[in-house]
Design an enzyme around this catalytic site. Structure first.
Site, PDB file in Angstrom:
ATOM      1  N   ARG A   1     -11.153 -33.273  28.242  1.00 14.82           N
ATOM      2  CA  ARG A   1     -10.305 -32.239  27.636  1.00 14.82           C
ATOM      3  C   ARG A   1     -10.926 -31.709  26.352  1.00 14.82           C
ATOM      4  O   ARG A   1     -10.835 -30.504  26.045  1.00 14.82           O
ATOM      5  CB  ARG A   1      -8.900 -32.782  27.358  1.00 14.82           C
ATOM      6  CG  ARG A   1      -8.076 -33.174  28.584  1.00 14.82           C
ATOM      7  CD  ARG A   1      -7.961 -32.119  29.636  1.00 14.82           C
ATOM      8  NE  ARG A   1      -7.176 -32.606  30.782  1.00 14.82           N
ATOM      9  CZ  ARG A   1      -7.681 -33.237  31.848  1.00 14.82           C
ATOM     10  NH1 ARG A   1      -8.972 -33.469  31.947  1.00 14.82           N
ATOM     11  NH2 ARG A   1      -6.886 -33.615  32.839  1.00 14.82           N
TER      12      ARG A   1
ATOM     13  N   GLU B   1     -13.667 -29.470  27.336  1.00 12.28           N
ATOM     14  CA  GLU B   1     -13.079 -28.210  27.804  1.00 12.28           C
ATOM     15  C   GLU B   1     -12.698 -27.318  26.627  1.00 12.28           C
ATOM     16  O   GLU B   1     -12.895 -26.096  26.665  1.00 12.28           O
ATOM     17  CB  GLU B   1     -11.836 -28.524  28.653  1.00 12.28           C
ATOM     18  CG  GLU B   1     -11.261 -27.332  29.392  1.00 12.28           C
ATOM     19  CD  GLU B   1     -10.039 -27.730  30.226  1.00 12.28           C
ATOM     20  OE1 GLU B   1     -10.228 -28.228  31.346  1.00 12.28           O
ATOM     21  OE2 GLU B   1      -8.899 -27.541  29.764  1.00 12.28           O
TER      22      GLU B   1
ATOM     23  N   SER C   1     -21.450 -28.613   9.910  1.00  8.96           N
ATOM     24  CA  SER C   1     -22.306 -29.785  10.094  1.00  8.96           C
ATOM     25  C   SER C   1     -21.597 -30.865  10.912  1.00  8.96           C
ATOM     26  O   SER C   1     -20.404 -31.112  10.722  1.00  8.96           O
ATOM     27  CB  SER C   1     -22.692 -30.366   8.734  1.00  8.96           C
ATOM     28  OG  SER C   1     -23.535 -31.488   8.918  1.00  8.96           O
TER      29      SER C   1
END
Lengths: 146, 146, 146, 146, 146, 146, 146, 146, 146, 146
Positions: free
Chosen positions: E87, E90, E113
């Site tokens: 997830r 995604e 960063s």
């Protein structure tokens, strides 16, 4: 003993007796490239070569049959990484279409066999730096229509 | 005109005038493999060869400069599929480790250059089927310690 | 003893004796980068360096020959993941075409050798944050026409 | 005009006026590597550099804003194929772990930034063959614990 | 003892003593996310944290040095599969370009960063279902021209 | 008009009118991250937001329905390359297992939803360098047994 | 006209005249599988077949030469997806090692040629459901030692 | 005993007793291809065949149940490398679309089953070189509309 | 005992006692699919189910806690190969876009949860061949705007 | 008109006339899932359904034949990315082995056909959130021995 055992045994003996692939090849009356590939387990030995190899290297008797087995020819990296091998892959990438043009112009529609095939490595001494001469020799196989 | 335009123009002229790669190579005084690869856009032409090529084929003037450009050498399929090219890839896969053993035994730790490199295709007539002889000639480059 | 055994032995001794790569390199009179790569098994040692390394670290005698073997140079991840190594890969990705333009403008059609090659790492102290200076030094290899 | 249009316009003008990357860089007072990468669309120009570049090359006014846009930095081949670029990738593969050892020994746990970063290409003349000197200069960024 | 041994020892002790990551983190005065990642071997411990961790968990003395080693940060699946981790991947896929637009609008051309970086996990109780609050905090690094 | 047309129209208007994502978001009363993702075509607009967006930007009437369509959410590179996006991917790689440990310790067996989900980008000014604060807020979804 | 044009022309004519591959094959006196593959551009036509094909279908004259060209044999998906083609791929995956065992037991070390090769498709009527009979006929090529 | 153990036991016995796959198949009254695939662990044995196989080869009793287990049919290389197997893959690549055209012309929209499926290997003696005849026999499965 | 040990123990007991997944599921009062997945280590057991499972199967006491651990849900082949599993993957490939159209038409913009999810396998007897009925039941999760 | 043209025409008409897939399906007397997949070009229409579809939607006459063509069923992403489709892929990954166990326990060694196959989508209203019910119905195909 399986293939891997035999290959490891050959490497160990070769190191211990300080043999060269060229020397082993000569001893069994075959070419250096083919002999090396058979020892690395990428070609099966005809029975004569297997017998001579076992004898010359002092391998255990049962290695003869192992050397005669038909190997599964596989490699680890689909794009090779070791620089020596990668350069050959690069040649195929850069010159692949060129070779297709030139071979098919000379021979017609077909391919160079990688089975009915031999290869040699030679050294050309050269003051500007020695040169590796690699000669591939494969039967031309024409496509057939049916 | 860009590289692709020039390559397409060469193919069109070659077809129309029924030329061969060998004939083109002879006309410009270079080898067949190199000439073909330059025409396919995989090698840059030195100015002399570019001029002769343009002249011999009747390409537009501006093609000269294009032929002299330094190409980006890339190929589409990281594992080739056309059978003629795949067989060469297979040879690298099957014999890669073998060639590393044999070349490094003959030359020491290093590689065969794919840059300071030439290649020829020859035809060996043979009653059992003609054979393709592929000769790769590359400078040996030793690794250096520093 | 094989390569891996030797590399592990070196790491163990380095840890125990609290040595640095720089210190080992100095002791054998070679550069830090090269020495480290030889210890990691990515470069073969010339016989002098191998002998000194074995002596300085107190490695078993047989390690000398192992250090002199020609390594297969392979890496695990074709796109690296460790952030330090990935950043170098990213530089090649972002600046690859730029470097091709600039190098070939300065030198002609050809490449920077990764074989006739050396590399150094330096530290530039800087109040805003120290800087890593990486210097790659490779022979220019011109493409040849044939 | 988008990035690609501007890059193509620059290549066309550069060819026509027979300019070099070095010459363009000098004209706008920036380094050659950075200038080239900005022209190839892999870095955004600060407003001063964009203005000078447009002026010096005679690009259309609207190119200024395009040169100042923040580019998406992507590349086509996750493993590069052009030999010049591949050799750099190979260096990262062969020496990646070595550089991690050496940089972290010198600087502590952290990485070399690819953002706060510059790079130069130099030519070292050498009777045995000129050498490419590539200098990467990146800020060291220590990992932080929290 | 190597990294893996230490990580396994920590898991075993954590299970046996029924400790939580949060409890361990508190005991050594660091954040939960960082402490967990150090225990999993993805971050090196500063010497103070290493000492406290060894003491609090009752790890063998030699674990201190191992916890201070600089880890190689690698992961197994380039596209993760475990649903919790996928997830997050995604989110990067769906919102990657959006975040580039928004961050660069707020900060200029540069990146967040992942080295000068921290992260927290919080729980927001909610009658419709509790919510996971993930806070990433990274230094903005502007690209530099040179 | 399709999604791509609408996105391109938005970019063109945004450039011409010198709008910011933040300004657009404010005008339609939604958050900046969500508004940007809807404009990039990665989220569908509820009818109210679509109407306001079309009005505020002066998009053609038919764009309303397009903005309300349910998008196919796909991305080009399964491992992203642009440095800003890659760093987020790297965070998922390096801290994925850590987040699984910490989230599941706090919430039980389950995941953070990427659907019932929101995200914000904030700027923390800091004399040592401003910091990007990224806040992900997702509903916890417990696995169910059945 | 190039290959693709010819293939498209053949499909168009076939549709319009409501021809079948079998009918076309019969008309030119070749087998159905080979004829279809030549029409799809995956095999070159001998001059006789090309002439007949052009005549029978009413293709433009210049198609003759195109049909005789040597095609580059490539496919799009290295793992096929269309269920009919995938099932064949699955057969190679599931039975690959089995076929190696059985063929090499019957013939010795070597392979079945895919070049000196033909294939037929037959229909076996069967009350429980008709059956597809696919017959592959390839020359056995023994490996050679050298 | 698991599948792998049984397969290895069969290979060992086959080698020792110098049996052939054909001989084993005959002994249990099944075809050679199917018998080999069952011995390699790629098909489950009906109880009769399992019993006969165990008896004929002198396998331990418990092997019967293992031979009857339903195997997970997986293969290592998604693009095979061994030349014998690759040639079959190449046939699928080169002729996949052709077979789709021809099969669906003969049978309608549907596929050849790889489950209700059998295969035979035959040897056709031929003075120009023996030929491998591979016959695949699969039930045609029509797509259904619903 | 770790997950793998428990899974192997379950398989061994199941074989020995000739149990079925259905029987095990019934004994612990859960569904067959969920019970099987928990035994295979792809779902964590609530404490009640874990206790019953350990009791019913006669697993060692410590297995209880292992069955309650939160598993890392990963699979080996990103494109599955076993024909039974591949067919399911093929269904997702062939019908993925269709399901997106139909589900989103019925429910609005959102997805079917794979977390708040259950699944059943049923057998429909049919004279033409029994049919597998697979029922997936997942909560609809609407995308939210914010 | 080719497949893509027909699909686009259907989408345009569906949008203009504000039709639903369910409505179209009803009009032609087929199920919603199948009708949608045929409109998306992933299934061929029997002639009756094609005629009705053309009539109901007011498609051009020639679309009938196109709808009856046998499609090549391919998809773009071997691992899907759109969250709705990915969740289905995830279900196959997480539950693949489980389904193999359960289906083969109920039916014997074999697979669920994806060809003799149908699928339905239903909506289960639920106060805690509606649920998607996906029913797959495939003929069981037993492996055969021969």
């Amino acid at each position: 003993m399986n293939r891997l055992d035999v290959t490891e045994a050959i490497f160990a003996i070769k190191k211990e007796k300080e043999l060269s692939w060229e020397g082993i090849a000569e001893a069994i009356g075959m070419s250096t490239v083919w002999t090396t590939s058979a020892c690395l387990g990428m070609n099966s030995c005809p029975s004569g070569a297997a017998t001579k190899l076992v004898e010359f290297l002092g391998l255990p008797e049962e290695a003869t049959r192992v050397l005669m087995e038909y190997p599964t020819k596989e490699w680890d990296k689909s794009v090779p990484q070791d620089p020596l091998i990668y350069r050959l892959y690069e040649v195929v990438g850069v010159y692949g279409d060129t070779l297709k043009e030139v071979i098919q112009e000379k021979f017609g529609d077909g391919i160079m066999s990688a089975i009915d095939f031999s290869m040699e490595v030679d050294k050309e001494e050269n003051p500007k730096g020695d040169r590796v001469i690699l000669t591939l020799n494969g039967k031309f196989l024409p496509y057939k229509a049916w």
